[in-house]
Design an enzyme around this catalytic site. Structure first.
Site, mmCIF file in Angstrom:
data_model
loop_
_atom_site.group_PDB
_atom_site.id
_atom_site.type_symbol
_atom_site.label_atom_id
_atom_site.label_comp_id
_atom_site.label_asym_id
_atom_site.label_seq_id
_atom_site.Cartn_x
_atom_site.Cartn_y
_atom_site.Cartn_z
ATOM 1 N N SER A 1 0.766 -1.037 0.176
ATOM 2 C CA SER A 1 -0.155 -0.028 -0.136
ATOM 3 C C SER A 1 0.959 1.234 0.056
ATOM 4 C CB SER A 1 -0.916 -0.096 1.325
ATOM 5 O OG SER A 1 -1.885 0.822 1.148
ATOM 6 N N LYS A 2 0.507 2.384 -0.219
ATOM 7 C CA LYS A 2 1.190 3.424 -0.219
ATOM 8 C C LYS A 2 0.058 4.835 -0.175
ATOM 9 C CE LYS A 2 5.445 4.966 -0.460
ATOM 10 N NZ LYS A 2 6.681 3.956 -0.011
ATOM 11 N N GLY A 3 0.611 5.794 0.807
ATOM 12 C CA GLY A 3 -0.292 6.923 0.515
ATOM 13 C C GLY A 3 0.390 8.272 0.542
#
Ligand code: GLU
Length: 476
Positions: free
Chosen positions: A106-108
């Site tokens: 995941s990444k934000g």
């Protein structure tokens, strides 16, 4: 300058993925299932600042949920966009699989230049972003666990952890909702240095293999190797510091936002870092040759090049001129697919990002485990270990006494031997083991298959194989 258009970051990651899966025998459809990003959430929220409402745009992308929670940092940078967070989320999937961290990817990101705001304003913005994500389980100890990335640090992670705890007052595992927290807010010793430390361990492991060094036209040990580093942020600074102070490398070049410095005598990293934080750049530093167009120094002659800043810095426009024989990607995606192809043809050895910078998520994994077990590593065994070592030392000293003190234990050895491992020692040992094991997995494929000629393809083969294995085990 090439006329071929450079693909986007996400396309670049996909191209590299495709090169690897072409060499695999995956069941029909599984290849696409692994490649695509499962979901990307975009949020726009307002925060009242300086008397008016300001609107911010943020993202959290989930690439693969073959394992949960999914894991990956949150970056604060003005250029953050959907394509970028999706590329970074995909890299997280492959990275976690490669180093056996039991997470999906995941990444934000938040489109913001953190330098435009004071600490209090940043806290308001971070807490509001965290609220928006936590509300949708995009921050959650068993579903999605963020961490620091570019533009964020321990400070933001502490705010995120506190925001989550306020929203989930009875969750006993609330602290495990985010990693990279300060020690006094549930963090773990060695997390701040972890990514840079991992780069050091990766290079140490590379240098243990004669065959691998030979491929890069290198020999001997790290001692005296000439290194150029791009970016003295958390990752680049720690890598350069450890390599120069502990392994004898000479940091002959540093590239920062405002320009580059070149010094054949080697730059003092501590001193330079202090200068940068005082003067907001390398310009004016009393030693070394300064140029404003720092990226030019990527092309200078050196043994090891460490891009530790942005993605896409080595690309179609400059790859041909890169002289380094060995590049270790401390940043995520510093070499585009086109740049990679040019370098591969030239015979440059590239230690790929998904392995090279995996130290951060590895120690994040240890922190998450610590939070879930609610106990510091080493707390139970440290003194017991010391007591057992003391028994041996006492016996040896009694023996020496009985032999008329004709010999004695070296005091430095005694001190080292008697010291039981605390959390920091255990974290470093776990990280070293992880980096060695993952490297050996990659090199087995690199040397063992005729159709694999580079470490990146080998890394993809190992990690995609593991992700595919998880899907298969799930019955998908
Ligand atoms: N942001 C770091 C990375 O790109 C760390 C991620 C984590 O610890 O979850 O690997």
């Amino acid at each position: 300058m090439s006329t071929i258009k450079e693909p986007s970051f996400r396309e670049s990651v996909d191209l590299m993925f495709n090169r690897a899966v072409a060499l695999m025998d995956l069941p029909p459809g599984l290849e696409e299932k692994i490649r695509v990003c499962n979901a990307t959430y975009t949020v726009r929220f307002g925060v009242r600042l300086r008397g008016q409402i300001q609107t911010f745009t943020g993202y959290r992308s989930v690439h693969s949920e073959h394992m949960e929670p999914v894991k990956g940092g949150i970056r604060f940078a003005p250029g953050v966009n959907q394509d970028e967070v999706e590329a970074l989320a995909a890299l997280m999937t492959y990275k976690c699989a490669l180093v056996d961290a039991p997470f999906g990817g995941s990444k934000g990101g938040l489109c913001i230049d953190p330098r435009d705001y004071d600490e209090h304003e940043l806290e308001l913005i971070t807490r509001r972003f965290a609220y928006e994500l936590a509300k949708r389980d995009l921050i959650h100890p068993s579903q999605n666990v963020p961490a620091p990335d570019m533009g964020t640090s321990e400070r933001e992670m502490a705010w995120i952890a506190d925001q989550y705890a306020r929203m989930n007052t009875t969750d006993i595992n609330a602290k495990a909702c985010v990693t990279g927290k300060p020690l006094n807010a549930g963090g773990i010793a060695g997390r701040v240095e972890a990514t840079g430390r991992g780069v050091q361990y990766a290079l140490q492991e590379f240098f243990r293999h004669e065959e691998d060094k030979a491929k890069a036209g290198l020999s001997g040990t790290l001692d005296g190797k000439r290194v150029i580093v791009q970016g003295l942020g958390n990752v680049g600074y720690h890598a350069a510091k450890f390599l120069s102070e502990e392994d004898g490398c000479k940091i002959v070049g540093v590239i920062e936002r405002d320009g580059g410095l070149l010094d054949e005598n080697g730059l003092d990293i501590e001193d330079l870092r202090a200068w940068i934080s005082k003067h907001d750049g390398v310009d004016g530093y009393p030693s070394g040759r300064y140029i404003k167009d720092g990226a030019k120094y990527l092309e200078e002659d050196c043994d090891i090049l460490i891009p530790a800043a942005l993605e896409g810095v080595i690309n179609l426009s400059n790859a041909e001129r890169i002289q380094a024989k060995l590049i270790i990607e401390a940043a995520n995606g510093p070499i585009t697919a086109g740049g990679d192809e040019i370098l591969r043809k030239k015979g440059t050895v590239i230690i790929p990002d998904m392995y090279a910078n995996a130290g951060g998520v590895t120690v994040s994994y240890f922190e998450w485990v610590k939070n879930l077990s609610h106990i510091r590593f080493g707390r139970m065994q440290r003194r017991q270990e010391e007591a057992r070592h003391q028994l041996v030392v006492d016996q040896l000293e009694a023996l020496s006494e009985s032999m008329g003190k004709s010999w004695s234990l070296d005091p430095a050895f005694k001190e080292k031997y008697l010291k039981g491992a605390g959390e920091l020692e255990l974290v470093r040992s776990g990280l070293d083991d992880t980096m060695r094991t993952a490297y050996q997995d990659m090199r087995e494929v690199w040397h063992g298959r005729e159709d694999v000629t580079d470490l990146r393809t080998a890394a993809y083969l190992v990690s995609i194989g593991k992700v595919a294995g998880s899907y298969r085990a799930k019955g998908l």
